[in-house]
Design a protein around this motif. Structure first.
Motif, PDB file in Angstrom:
ATOM      1  N   GLN A 142      23.153  13.711  11.408  1.00  0.00           N
ATOM      2  CA  GLN A 142      21.974  14.451  11.862  1.00  0.00           C
ATOM      3  C   GLN A 142      22.351  15.201  13.129  1.00  0.00           C
ATOM      4  OE1 GLN A 142      18.845  11.649  12.549  1.00  0.00           O
ATOM      5  NE2 GLN A 142      18.882  10.864  10.468  1.00  0.00           N
ATOM      6  N   PRO A 143      21.895  16.439  13.273  1.00  0.00           N
ATOM      7  CA  PRO A 143      22.249  17.184  14.490  1.00  0.00           C
ATOM      8  C   PRO A 143      21.629  16.563  15.737  1.00  0.00           C
ATOM      9  CG  PRO A 143      20.701  18.428  13.155  1.00  0.00           C
ATOM     10  CD  PRO A 143      21.064  17.213  12.370  1.00  0.00           C
ATOM     11  N   LEU A 159      31.224  17.512  20.443  1.00  0.00           N
ATOM     12  CA  LEU A 159      30.627  17.508  19.119  1.00  0.00           C
ATOM     13  C   LEU A 159      29.738  18.736  19.010  1.00  0.00           C
ATOM     14  CD1 LEU A 159      29.583  13.757  18.743  1.00  0.00           C
ATOM     15  CD2 LEU A 159      31.718  14.848  18.082  1.00  0.00           C
ATOM     16  N   ASP A 160      29.957  19.530  17.975  1.00  0.00           N
ATOM     17  CA  ASP A 160      29.208  20.774  17.833  1.00  0.00           C
ATOM     18  C   ASP A 160      28.022  20.648  16.884  1.00  0.00           C
ATOM     19  OD1 ASP A 160      30.987  22.126  19.509  1.00  0.00           O
ATOM     20  OD2 ASP A 160      32.352  22.488  17.853  1.00  0.00           O
ATOM     21  N   THR A 161      28.285  20.142  15.701  1.00  0.00           N
ATOM     22  CA  THR A 161      27.254  20.066  14.672  1.00  0.00           C
ATOM     23  C   THR A 161      27.534  18.853  13.795  1.00  0.00           C
ATOM     24  OG1 THR A 161      26.180  21.311  12.891  1.00  0.00           O
ATOM     25  CG2 THR A 161      28.549  21.598  13.140  1.00  0.00           C
ATOM     26  N   THR A 162      26.841  18.739  12.692  1.00  0.00           N
ATOM     27  CA  THR A 162      27.075  17.604  11.806  1.00  0.00           C
ATOM     28  C   THR A 162      28.463  17.708  11.182  1.00  0.00           C
ATOM     29  OG1 THR A 162      26.074  18.771   9.953  1.00  0.00           O
ATOM     30  CG2 THR A 162      24.631  17.360  11.260  1.00  0.00           C
ATOM     31  N   GLY A 163      29.018  16.555  10.816  1.00  0.00           N
ATOM     32  CA  GLY A 163      30.332  16.543  10.181  1.00  0.00           C
ATOM     33  C   GLY A 163      31.179  15.394  10.681  1.00  0.00           C
ATOM     34  N   GLU A 164      32.463  15.450  10.336  1.00  0.00           N
ATOM     35  CA  GLU A 164      33.442  14.434  10.731  1.00  0.00           C
ATOM     36  C   GLU A 164      34.262  14.963  11.897  1.00  0.00           C
ATOM     37  OE1 GLU A 164      34.171  11.386   9.163  1.00  0.00           O
ATOM     38  OE2 GLU A 164      32.358  11.653   7.979  1.00  0.00           O
ATOM     39  N   TYR A 165      34.448  14.128  12.892  1.00  0.00           N
ATOM     40  CA  TYR A 165      35.269  14.472  14.053  1.00  0.00           C
ATOM     41  C   TYR A 165      36.286  13.362  14.244  1.00  0.00           C
ATOM     42  CZ  TYR A 165      31.601  17.831  15.119  1.00  0.00           C
ATOM     43  OH  TYR A 165      30.704  18.866  15.053  1.00  0.00           O
ATOM     44  N   ARG A 166      37.533  13.730  14.521  1.00  0.00           N
ATOM     45  CA  ARG A 166      38.585  12.739  14.755  1.00  0.00           C
ATOM     46  C   ARG A 166      39.279  13.073  16.071  1.00  0.00           C
ATOM     47  NH1 ARG A 166      39.262  14.192   9.366  1.00  0.00           N
ATOM     48  NH2 ARG A 166      38.337  12.625   7.990  1.00  0.00           N
ATOM     49  N   PHE A 167      39.436  12.027  16.888  1.00  0.00           N
ATOM     50  CA  PHE A 167      40.069  12.188  18.194  1.00  0.00           C
ATOM     51  C   PHE A 167      41.210  11.188  18.296  1.00  0.00           C
ATOM     52  CE2 PHE A 167      35.555  13.234  18.705  1.00  0.00           C
ATOM     53  CZ  PHE A 167      35.670  14.560  19.096  1.00  0.00           C
ATOM     54  N   ASN A 168      42.407  11.674  18.547  1.00  0.00           N
ATOM     55  CA  ASN A 168      43.565  10.798  18.706  1.00  0.00           C
ATOM     56  C   ASN A 168      43.540  10.164  20.085  1.00  0.00           C
ATOM     57  OD1 ASN A 168      44.576  11.384  16.137  1.00  0.00           O
ATOM     58  ND2 ASN A 168      45.600  13.217  16.894  1.00  0.00           N
ATOM     59  N   LEU A 169      43.848   8.870  20.131  1.00  0.00           N
ATOM     60  CA  LEU A 169      43.867   8.124  21.389  1.00  0.00           C
ATOM     61  C   LEU A 169      45.321   7.857  21.764  1.00  0.00           C
ATOM     62  CD1 LEU A 169      41.028   5.568  20.608  1.00  0.00           C
ATOM     63  CD2 LEU A 169      40.870   7.680  21.894  1.00  0.00           C
ATOM     64  N   ASP A 170      45.921   8.787  22.417  1.00  0.00           N
ATOM     65  CA  ASP A 170      47.325   8.646  22.809  1.00  0.00           C
ATOM     66  C   ASP A 170      47.497   7.679  23.969  1.00  0.00           C
ATOM     67  OD1 ASP A 170      47.908  10.548  20.881  1.00  0.00           O
ATOM     68  OD2 ASP A 170      47.679  12.206  22.308  1.00  0.00           O
ATOM     69  N   GLN A 171      46.422   7.388  24.706  1.00  0.00           N
ATOM     70  CA  GLN A 171      46.505   6.543  25.890  1.00  0.00           C
ATOM     71  C   GLN A 171      46.497   5.054  25.555  1.00  0.00           C
ATOM     72  OE1 GLN A 171      44.327   8.935  25.353  1.00  0.00           O
ATOM     73  NE2 GLN A 171      44.616  10.495  26.904  1.00  0.00           N
ATOM     74  N   LEU A 172      46.129   4.676  24.339  1.00  0.00           N
ATOM     75  CA  LEU A 172      46.033   3.254  23.988  1.00  0.00           C
ATOM     76  C   LEU A 172      47.332   2.763  23.370  1.00  0.00           C
ATOM     77  CD1 LEU A 172      42.512   2.891  22.351  1.00  0.00           C
ATOM     78  CD2 LEU A 172      43.193   2.306  24.656  1.00  0.00           C
ATOM     79  N   SER A 173      47.778   1.598  23.815  1.00  0.00           N
ATOM     80  CA  SER A 173      48.942   0.973  23.189  1.00  0.00           C
ATOM     81  C   SER A 173      48.504  -0.156  22.266  1.00  0.00           C
ATOM     82  CB  SER A 173      49.903   0.455  24.262  1.00  0.00           C
ATOM     83  OG  SER A 173      49.236  -0.466  25.087  1.00  0.00           O
TER      84      SER A 173
END
Length: 165
Positions: free
Chosen positions: A98-99, A127-141
């Motif tokens: 939902q937006p 986040l712009d609108t509805t949909g799938e967003y993926r964010f890489n977490l390079d800081q976590l080991s």
């Protein structure tokens, strides 16, 4: 007004009564379509393989998933006497069904609940609108026991929602 002028005046009004609507109609037809560039895809990271944990779907239509992928740092099949080294990558996947009722929403990652501000939190993205967003977490080991995603309206300077992942 003389009869000749009256006749010319009537004829000009008839011509205008036909020409003006016809001109509007032709002008609307002449509007070019909105240009779309299919060569510019939305930049979305590919989902990682292993599902670590998933949040529930909140009433606001947001759910989150933590994914990981382990890669070997040494090529398979080589025996060089070194211990096998592995690199683990983590990724947060956010599904928005939902937006939001905010013009601009930023997503922050926090390791502690109940954040009153986003100072010192890790900014994941927008986040712009509805949909799938993926964010890489390079800081976590390693994946912490609990992580919290903070949805922040930077236009109105307030926290919209905090969800546990």
């Amino acid at each position: 007004m003389t009869p000749a002028l009256r006749k010319r005046h009537f004829f000009s009004w008839v011509v205008l009564a036909i020409a003006v609507p016809l001109g509007f109609y032709l002008a609307i037809l002449a509007i070019p379509p909105i240009p779309r560039n299919p060569d510019i895809p939305r930049l979305v990271a590919k989902p990682l393989e292993e599902l670590v944990r998933q949040s529930e779907t909140y009433p606001s239509g947001v759910s989150a998933t933590l994914r990981s992928q382990t890669r070997s740092m040494v090529e398979s099949g080589t025996d060089n006497g070194l211990p096998e080294m592995k690199d683990t990558s983590f990724q947060v996947e956010i599904s928005v069904s939902q937006p939001f009722r905010a013009p601009s929403v930023l997503v922050y990652l926090s390791l502690t609940p109940g954040s009153k501000s986003v100072d010192g939190r890790l900014l994941l993205g927008r986040l712009d609108t509805t949909g799938e967003y993926r964010f890489n977490l390079d800081q976590l080991s390693a994946a912490p026991e609990a992580m919290y995603l903070i949805f922040y309206d930077d236009f109105h300077d307030k926290i919209l929602e905090e969800i546990k992942l």
